[in-house]
Motif scaffolding. Structure first.
Motif, PDB file in Angstrom:
ATOM      1  N   TYR A 115      63.643  65.537  74.648  1.00  0.00           N
ATOM      2  CA  TYR A 115      63.113  66.844  74.281  1.00  0.00           C
ATOM      3  C   TYR A 115      61.765  66.673  73.618  1.00  0.00           C
ATOM      4  CZ  TYR A 115      64.645  66.070  69.433  1.00  0.00           C
ATOM      5  OH  TYR A 115      64.826  65.576  68.183  1.00  0.00           O
ATOM      6  N   SER A 116      60.981  67.736  73.671  1.00  0.00           N
ATOM      7  CA  SER A 116      59.650  67.698  73.098  1.00  0.00           C
ATOM      8  C   SER A 116      59.283  69.083  72.602  1.00  0.00           C
ATOM      9  CB  SER A 116      58.661  67.263  74.171  1.00  0.00           C
ATOM     10  OG  SER A 116      57.348  67.387  73.692  1.00  0.00           O
ATOM     11  N   LYS A 117      58.471  69.099  71.571  1.00  0.00           N
ATOM     12  CA  LYS A 117      57.969  70.375  71.085  1.00  0.00           C
ATOM     13  C   LYS A 117      57.020  70.925  72.141  1.00  0.00           C
ATOM     14  CE  LYS A 117      56.200  72.351  66.967  1.00  0.00           C
ATOM     15  NZ  LYS A 117      56.514  73.001  65.935  1.00  0.00           N
ATOM     16  N   LYS A 118      57.111  72.212  72.386  1.00  0.00           N
ATOM     17  CA  LYS A 118      56.265  72.818  73.395  1.00  0.00           C
ATOM     18  C   LYS A 118      54.802  72.678  72.978  1.00  0.00           C
ATOM     19  CE  LYS A 118      56.220  76.906  76.310  1.00  0.00           C
ATOM     20  NZ  LYS A 118      55.094  77.787  75.975  1.00  0.00           N
ATOM     21  N   GLY A 119      53.962  72.333  73.944  1.00  0.00           N
ATOM     22  CA  GLY A 119      52.554  72.153  73.642  1.00  0.00           C
ATOM     23  C   GLY A 119      52.156  70.689  73.605  1.00  0.00           C
ATOM     24  N   PHE A 120      53.160  69.811  73.433  1.00  0.00           N
ATOM     25  CA  PHE A 120      52.876  68.384  73.454  1.00  0.00           C
ATOM     26  C   PHE A 120      52.633  67.955  74.893  1.00  0.00           C
ATOM     27  CE2 PHE A 120      54.100  66.106  69.347  1.00  0.00           C
ATOM     28  CZ  PHE A 120      53.835  67.207  68.562  1.00  0.00           C
ATOM     29  N   LYS A 121      51.696  67.042  75.080  1.00  0.00           N
ATOM     30  CA  LYS A 121      51.337  66.639  76.439  1.00  0.00           C
ATOM     31  C   LYS A 121      52.253  65.564  77.001  1.00  0.00           C
ATOM     32  CE  LYS A 121      46.505  67.981  76.811  1.00  0.00           C
ATOM     33  NZ  LYS A 121      46.198  68.506  75.470  1.00  0.00           N
ATOM     34  N   THR A 122      52.556  64.582  76.177  1.00  0.00           N
ATOM     35  CA  THR A 122      53.399  63.493  76.671  1.00  0.00           C
ATOM     36  C   THR A 122      54.537  63.199  75.711  1.00  0.00           C
ATOM     37  OG1 THR A 122      51.995  61.831  75.644  1.00  0.00           O
ATOM     38  CG2 THR A 122      51.549  62.321  77.957  1.00  0.00           C
ATOM     39  N   LYS A 123      55.576  62.609  76.293  1.00  0.00           N
ATOM     40  CA  LYS A 123      56.722  62.194  75.493  1.00  0.00           C
ATOM     41  C   LYS A 123      57.117  60.834  76.020  1.00  0.00           C
ATOM     42  CE  LYS A 123      60.769  62.253  73.421  1.00  0.00           C
ATOM     43  NZ  LYS A 123      61.084  62.454  72.009  1.00  0.00           N
ATOM     44  N   LYS A 124      57.277  59.886  75.126  1.00  0.00           N
ATOM     45  CA  LYS A 124      57.672  58.555  75.568  1.00  0.00           C
ATOM     46  C   LYS A 124      59.189  58.451  75.549  1.00  0.00           C
ATOM     47  CE  LYS A 124      56.443  53.770  75.337  1.00  0.00           C
ATOM     48  NZ  LYS A 124      55.680  52.710  74.765  1.00  0.00           N
ATOM     49  N   CYS A 125      59.718  58.157  76.719  1.00  0.00           N
ATOM     50  CA  CYS A 125      61.168  57.989  76.850  1.00  0.00           C
ATOM     51  C   CYS A 125      61.547  56.620  76.290  1.00  0.00           C
ATOM     52  CB  CYS A 125      61.559  58.111  78.315  1.00  0.00           C
ATOM     53  SG  CYS A 125      63.322  57.893  78.613  1.00  0.00           S
ATOM     54  N   VAL A 126      62.810  56.447  75.922  1.00  0.00           N
ATOM     55  CA  VAL A 126      63.257  55.138  75.436  1.00  0.00           C
ATOM     56  C   VAL A 126      63.150  54.040  76.488  1.00  0.00           C
ATOM     57  CG1 VAL A 126      64.696  55.462  73.397  1.00  0.00           C
ATOM     58  CG2 VAL A 126      65.616  56.079  75.618  1.00  0.00           C
ATOM     59  N   CYS A 127      63.077  54.434  77.784  1.00  0.00           N
ATOM     60  CA  CYS A 127      62.930  53.431  78.846  1.00  0.00           C
ATOM     61  C   CYS A 127      61.500  52.900  78.907  1.00  0.00           C
ATOM     62  CB  CYS A 127      63.339  54.014  80.198  1.00  0.00           C
ATOM     63  SG  CYS A 127      62.193  55.226  80.864  1.00  0.00           S
ATOM     64  N   GLY A 128      60.579  53.529  78.144  1.00  0.00           N
ATOM     65  CA  GLY A 128      59.204  53.056  78.088  1.00  0.00           C
ATOM     66  C   GLY A 128      58.226  53.879  78.899  1.00  0.00           C
ATOM     67  N   LYS A 129      58.757  54.788  79.691  1.00  0.00           N
ATOM     68  CA  LYS A 129      57.913  55.611  80.547  1.00  0.00           C
ATOM     69  C   LYS A 129      57.296  56.752  79.735  1.00  0.00           C
ATOM     70  CE  LYS A 129      58.564  58.074  84.929  1.00  0.00           C
ATOM     71  NZ  LYS A 129      57.457  57.676  85.772  1.00  0.00           N
ATOM     72  N   ASN A 130      56.009  56.978  79.974  1.00  0.00           N
ATOM     73  CA  ASN A 130      55.358  58.125  79.347  1.00  0.00           C
ATOM     74  C   ASN A 130      55.484  59.332  80.259  1.00  0.00           C
ATOM     75  OD1 ASN A 130      54.162  57.694  76.720  1.00  0.00           O
ATOM     76  ND2 ASN A 130      53.008  56.058  77.710  1.00  0.00           N
ATOM     77  N   LEU A 131      56.155  60.349  79.782  1.00  0.00           N
ATOM     78  CA  LEU A 131      56.411  61.525  80.606  1.00  0.00           C
ATOM     79  C   LEU A 131      55.380  62.608  80.314  1.00  0.00           C
ATOM     80  CD1 LEU A 131      60.218  61.636  79.851  1.00  0.00           C
ATOM     81  CD2 LEU A 131      59.155  60.630  81.859  1.00  0.00           C
ATOM     82  N   LYS A 132      54.855  63.184  81.382  1.00  0.00           N
ATOM     83  CA  LYS A 132      53.956  64.323  81.205  1.00  0.00           C
ATOM     84  C   LYS A 132      54.820  65.566  81.054  1.00  0.00           C
ATOM     85  CE  LYS A 132      49.867  62.669  83.569  1.00  0.00           C
ATOM     86  NZ  LYS A 132      49.481  62.323  84.938  1.00  0.00           N
ATOM     87  N   VAL A 133      54.841  66.089  79.851  1.00  0.00           N
ATOM     88  CA  VAL A 133      55.758  67.178  79.535  1.00  0.00           C
ATOM     89  C   VAL A 133      55.592  68.379  80.469  1.00  0.00           C
ATOM     90  CG1 VAL A 133      56.445  68.825  77.732  1.00  0.00           C
ATOM     91  CG2 VAL A 133      55.991  66.448  77.127  1.00  0.00           C
ATOM     92  N   LYS A 134      54.372  68.719  80.776  1.00  0.00           N
ATOM     93  CA  LYS A 134      54.169  69.917  81.605  1.00  0.00           C
ATOM     94  C   LYS A 134      54.624  69.741  83.061  1.00  0.00           C
ATOM     95  CE  LYS A 134      49.230  69.326  82.752  1.00  0.00           C
ATOM     96  NZ  LYS A 134      49.328  68.982  84.171  1.00  0.00           N
TER      97      LYS A 134
END
Ligand code: ZN
Length: 71
Positions: free
Chosen positions: A14-33
């Motif tokens: 999960y991520s706060k809305k407005g954040f661009k990326t979130k790093k998953c525990v697997c190491g992947k950087n997810l583009k939230v949008k």
């Protein structure tokens, strides 16, 4: 507002809305949008509860087994 989504590895994040990326525990950087939103929450607390609930559903509760079930 918090949004809940799944990484390709299957983990729920999960991520706060407005954040661009979130790093998953697997190491992947997810583009939230770009993520498909599976759930929304109003508070951090609510978001983490939803994530935990989804993880239990996906993994059959194996990750959240209680101490008395562990041999
Ligand atoms: Zn991941």
């Amino acid at each position: 507002m918090y949004i809940i989504f799944r990484c390709n590895c299957g983990r729920v994040n999960y991520s706060k809305k407005g954040f661009k990326t979130k790093k998953c525990v697997c190491g992947k950087n997810l583009k939230v949008k770009d993520m498909r939103i599976i759930e929304k929450a109003n508070t951090h607390q609510e978001a983490s509860e939803i994530v935990q609930g989804l993880q239990e559903k996906i993994h059959g509760g194996a990750y959240f087994t209680t101490a008395d079930k562990v041999r």
